[in-house]
Design an enzyme around this catalytic site. Structure first.
Site, PDB file in Angstrom:
ATOM      1  N   ASN A 194     -15.868 -10.940  10.295  1.00  0.00           N
ATOM      2  CA  ASN A 194     -16.842 -10.481   9.533  1.00  0.00           C
ATOM      3  C   ASN A 194     -17.947 -11.485   9.359  1.00  0.00           C
ATOM      4  OD1 ASN A 194     -18.280  -8.293   7.936  1.00  0.00           O
ATOM      5  ND2 ASN A 194     -17.660  -9.509   6.029  1.00  0.00           N
TER       6      ASN A 194
ATOM      7  N   GLY B  88     -27.189  -1.534  13.075  1.00  0.00           N
ATOM      8  CA  GLY B  88     -26.469  -2.422  14.200  1.00  0.00           C
ATOM      9  C   GLY B  88     -27.472  -3.443  14.806  1.00  0.00           C
TER      10      GLY B  88
ATOM     11  N   ASP C 124     -14.698  -9.956   1.473  1.00  0.00           N
ATOM     12  CA  ASP C 124     -15.536 -11.309   1.759  1.00  0.00           C
ATOM     13  C   ASP C 124     -14.828 -12.407   1.405  1.00  0.00           C
ATOM     14  OD1 ASP C 124     -17.885  -9.836   2.317  1.00  0.00           O
ATOM     15  OD2 ASP C 124     -18.587  -9.822   0.260  1.00  0.00           O
TER      16      ASP C 124
ATOM     17  N   HIS D 201     -21.338 -12.127   6.829  1.00  0.00           N
ATOM     18  CA  HIS D 201     -21.868 -11.733   5.686  1.00  0.00           C
ATOM     19  C   HIS D 201     -23.106 -12.629   5.316  1.00  0.00           C
ATOM     20  CE1 HIS D 201     -21.645 -10.606   1.462  1.00  0.00           C
ATOM     21  NE2 HIS D 201     -22.331 -11.884   1.233  1.00  0.00           N
TER      22      HIS D 201
HETATM   23  C1  GRF Z   1     -25.854  -7.793   8.069  1.00  0.00           C
HETATM   24  O1  GRF Z   1     -26.841  -8.637   7.108  1.00  0.00           O
HETATM   25  C2  GRF Z   1     -24.559  -8.360   7.956  1.00  0.00           C
HETATM   26  O2  GRF Z   1     -24.516  -9.710   7.631  1.00  0.00           O
HETATM   27  C3  GRF Z   1     -24.012  -7.535   6.903  1.00  0.00           C
HETATM   28  O3  GRF Z   1     -24.773  -6.188   7.179  1.00  0.00           O
HETATM   29  C4  GRF Z   1     -25.818  -6.442   7.866  1.00  0.00           C
HETATM   30  C5  GRF Z   1     -25.910  -5.500   8.969  1.00  0.00           C
HETATM   31  O4  GRF Z   1     -27.046  -5.576   9.724  1.00  0.00           O
HETATM   32  N1  GRF Z   1     -22.503  -7.494   6.820  1.00  0.00           N
HETATM   33  P1  GRF Z   1     -27.403  -4.604  10.959  1.00  0.00           P
HETATM   34  O5  GRF Z   1     -26.613  -3.509  10.925  1.00  0.00           O
HETATM   35  O6  GRF Z   1     -26.446  -5.552  12.175  1.00  0.00           O
HETATM   36  O7  GRF Z   1     -28.731  -4.785  11.408  1.00  0.00           O
END
Ligand code: GRF
Length: 208
Positions: free
Chosen positions: A106, A11, A149, A108
């Site tokens: 989202n 998170g 995605d 990515h």
């Molecule tokens: C991030 O790299 C995001 O792009 C991907 O999952 C990861 C989540 O990281 N979808 P975090 O839980 O926000 O640290």
């Protein structure tokens, strides 16, 4: 604008959103954290920021309809207008996508459509970027549709791959860019700087 963040893991993107809201740079209310793993650090972050949480997983229900109904009812209870997927590992039920048209984001950690799709998550993405020899990676924020995605891209920002990178060092550089971007996109959509009409997205550079 009331936002629900969905997160499955650490998170850190959720934290960046919380921090922006606390600085009052994100002009929206964080109404709810939704997660499928109650041990995820995202839940701790929500509790520390007094954000209500919903722990929910399809496996808690006999049917997908019941799962969807509970999700929709809880989002309605918290008057949620926008959903941000910030490291959320479950596919959303199609009924949820349909209930929030152009209102689910989202993030990515690659330049989609490269290094995306089913099975491309976590360190696998950065390992694949390095194995390919790509010299530029980056981040993509996109609208969510019913495929992994795949929805309309709102914003992409490049991040260089440097000599000597391993997946961890590349991931850390990409993550930094993620933290500076996701809340700005949410803010732009919330305050109308960013608009989406059909496949045309406007106002993103003003929101960054
Ligand atoms: C991030 O790299 C995001 O792009 C991907 O999952 C990861 C989540 O990281 N979808 P975090 O839980 O926000 O640290």
């Amino acid at each position: 604008m009331n936002i629900a963040v969905f997160a499955s893991g650490g998170g850190s993107n959720f934290q960046a959103i919380i921090d922006a809201a606390q600085r009052k740079e994100l002009a929206a209310h964080l109404s709810l954290l939704v997660g499928n793993n109650s041990k995820a650090k995202a839940f701790e972050r929500a509790r520390a920021a007094n954000i209500p949480t919903l722990h929910i997983s399809p496996s808690h229900f006999d049917t997908e309809e019941q799962y969807l109904e509970t999700l929709l009812a809880t989002l309605a209870e918290h008057s949620v207008d926008m959903i941000i997927l910030a490291g959320y590992m479950k596919m959303l039920p199609p009924g949820l996508v349909q209930a929030f048209p152009n209102r689910i984001l989202n993030i990515h950690p690659s330049l989609l459509p490269a290094f995306g799709g089913k099975g491309m998550y976590g360190m696998r993405i950065h390992e694949a970027v390095l194995a390919y020899g790509a010299k530029i990676s980056g981040i993509t924020v996109h609208l969510v549709d019913e495929e992994y995605d795949h929805g309309l891209i709102l914003c992409q920002r490049p991040v260089p791959v440097e000599e000597g990178d391993d997946a961890e060092t590349l991931a850390a550089r990409v993550l930094k860019m993620e933290h500076d971007t996701l809340w700005r996109l949410a803010n732009g959509l919330a305050n109308g700087t960013i608009t989406v009409s059909g496949k045309v997205v406007s106002g993103v550079s003003n929101a960054l």
